[in-house]
Scaffold this motif. Structure first.
Motif, PDB file in Angstrom:
ATOM      1  N   SER A 135      41.939  51.348  36.246  1.00 35.57           N
ATOM      2  CA  SER A 135      41.290  50.068  35.687  1.00 35.57           C
ATOM      3  C   SER A 135      42.447  48.947  35.232  1.00 35.57           C
ATOM      4  O   SER A 135      42.153  47.882  35.401  1.00 35.57           O
ATOM      5  CB  SER A 135      40.429  50.467  34.553  1.00 35.57           C
ATOM      6  N   THR A 136      43.520  49.338  35.081  1.00 35.51           N
ATOM      7  CA  THR A 136      44.764  48.441  34.809  1.00 35.51           C
ATOM      8  C   THR A 136      44.905  47.474  35.649  1.00 35.51           C
ATOM      9  O   THR A 136      45.079  46.281  35.319  1.00 35.51           O
ATOM     10  CB  THR A 136      45.881  49.372  34.658  1.00 35.51           C
ATOM     11  N   TRP A 137      44.707  47.731  37.091  1.00 33.62           N
ATOM     12  CA  TRP A 137      44.933  46.804  38.224  1.00 33.62           C
ATOM     13  C   TRP A 137      43.726  46.211  38.458  1.00 33.62           C
ATOM     14  O   TRP A 137      43.608  45.264  39.365  1.00 33.62           O
ATOM     15  CB  TRP A 137      45.416  47.564  39.234  1.00 33.62           C
ATOM     16  N   ARG A 138      42.730  46.011  37.948  1.00 33.68           N
ATOM     17  CA  ARG A 138      41.085  45.312  38.076  1.00 33.68           C
ATOM     18  C   ARG A 138      41.587  43.966  37.608  1.00 33.68           C
ATOM     19  O   ARG A 138      42.305  43.561  36.784  1.00 33.68           O
ATOM     20  CB  ARG A 138      40.196  45.965  37.420  1.00 33.68           C
ATOM     21  N   SER A 139      41.127  42.902  38.260  1.00 28.68           N
ATOM     22  CA  SER A 139      41.097  41.428  38.296  1.00 28.68           C
ATOM     23  C   SER A 139      39.676  40.900  38.620  1.00 28.68           C
ATOM     24  O   SER A 139      38.811  41.406  38.938  1.00 28.68           O
ATOM     25  CB  SER A 139      42.348  40.935  39.256  1.00 28.68           C
ATOM     26  N   LEU A 141      38.900  39.084  40.908  1.00 28.43           N
ATOM     27  CA  LEU A 141      38.676  39.438  42.287  1.00 28.43           C
ATOM     28  C   LEU A 141      38.483  40.684  42.857  1.00 28.43           C
ATOM     29  O   LEU A 141      37.929  40.981  44.085  1.00 28.43           O
ATOM     30  CB  LEU A 141      40.026  38.952  43.275  1.00 28.43           C
ATOM     31  N   SER A 142      38.470  41.739  42.222  1.00 26.47           N
ATOM     32  CA  SER A 142      38.118  43.403  42.269  1.00 26.47           C
ATOM     33  C   SER A 142      36.748  43.372  42.715  1.00 26.47           C
ATOM     34  O   SER A 142      36.636  44.515  43.579  1.00 26.47           O
ATOM     35  CB  SER A 142      38.666  44.383  41.172  1.00 26.47           C
ATOM     36  N   ASP A 143      35.709  42.640  42.099  1.00 27.25           N
ATOM     37  CA  ASP A 143      34.543  42.819  42.606  1.00 27.25           C
ATOM     38  C   ASP A 143      34.005  41.701  43.654  1.00 27.25           C
ATOM     39  O   ASP A 143      32.743  41.610  44.072  1.00 27.25           O
ATOM     40  CB  ASP A 143      33.626  43.021  41.712  1.00 27.25           C
ATOM     41  N   ALA A 144      34.866  41.125  44.130  1.00 23.60           N
ATOM     42  CA  ALA A 144      34.610  39.817  45.146  1.00 23.60           C
ATOM     43  C   ALA A 144      33.848  40.319  46.433  1.00 23.60           C
ATOM     44  O   ALA A 144      34.498  41.639  46.911  1.00 23.60           O
ATOM     45  CB  ALA A 144      35.893  38.964  45.447  1.00 23.60           C
ATOM     46  N   SER A 145      33.163  39.596  47.270  1.00 27.07           N
ATOM     47  CA  SER A 145      32.557  39.973  48.340  1.00 27.07           C
ATOM     48  C   SER A 145      33.794  39.802  49.455  1.00 27.07           C
ATOM     49  O   SER A 145      34.421  39.061  49.368  1.00 27.07           O
ATOM     50  CB  SER A 145      31.605  39.266  48.894  1.00 27.07           C
TER      51      SER A 145
END
Length: 150
Positions: A135-139, A141-145
């Motif tokens: 989760s450290t690397w989530r941003s 844009l992580s959930d972007a289509s």
């Protein structure tokens, strides 16, 4: 955010990790440049022993005996990497070959594997480091289509 440090493993710890597995990666210099192969191996005194067939690995070892070998893995919340550098030599002397044939070297792939190789460990290094929570690397844009895979 500060990165947690890695720490250097001493030779004893590196050899212990090498003895804990039988699968690693062999890096050789082939005709077209560097090549890396997954190989089964075993420890033979202060050397590694592998078994292989005719082809790129054995030809590369004959032409350029200097090789690198690596294992890595994850244990609990830390990861490790061990690298062995040295010269690889095909085992041809009858007495050495007799001793090596008795080692537990079971290649992953079928076929004729009639070449035994010893990697003389000249340099053995390793490190261990904490595994970062993904989760450290989530941003944002992580959930972007994304476009579907083609």
């Amino acid at each position: 955010m500060s990165a947690e440090p890695s720490w250097t493993l001493d030779a004893k710890d590196c050899w212990e990790l090498l003895r804990s597995t039988s699968l690693g990666r062999l890096a050789v210099i082939g005709v077209e440049g560097p090549e890396i192969f997954p190989v089964n191996f075993t420890i033979e005194h202060s050397a590694l022993a592998i078994r292989t067939g005719d082809g790129t690995k054995i030809e590369a070892i004959r032409d350029h005996p200097r090789v690198a070998f690596e294992i890595d893995g994850v244990e609990d919340e830390t990861a490790f990497s061990v690298v062995v550098k040295g010269d690889a030599k095909e085992i041809n002397a009858p007495d050495e070959l007799r001793d090596t044939v008795s080692l537990d070297l079971s290649p992953l792939q079928p076929g004729t594997k009639n070449h035994f190789v010893r990697i003389l460990a000249e340099e053995v290094t390793g490190r261990r480091f904490p595994v970062t929570d993904p989760s450290t690397w989530r941003s944002a844009l992580s959930d972007a289509s994304r476009a579907p895979h083609e």
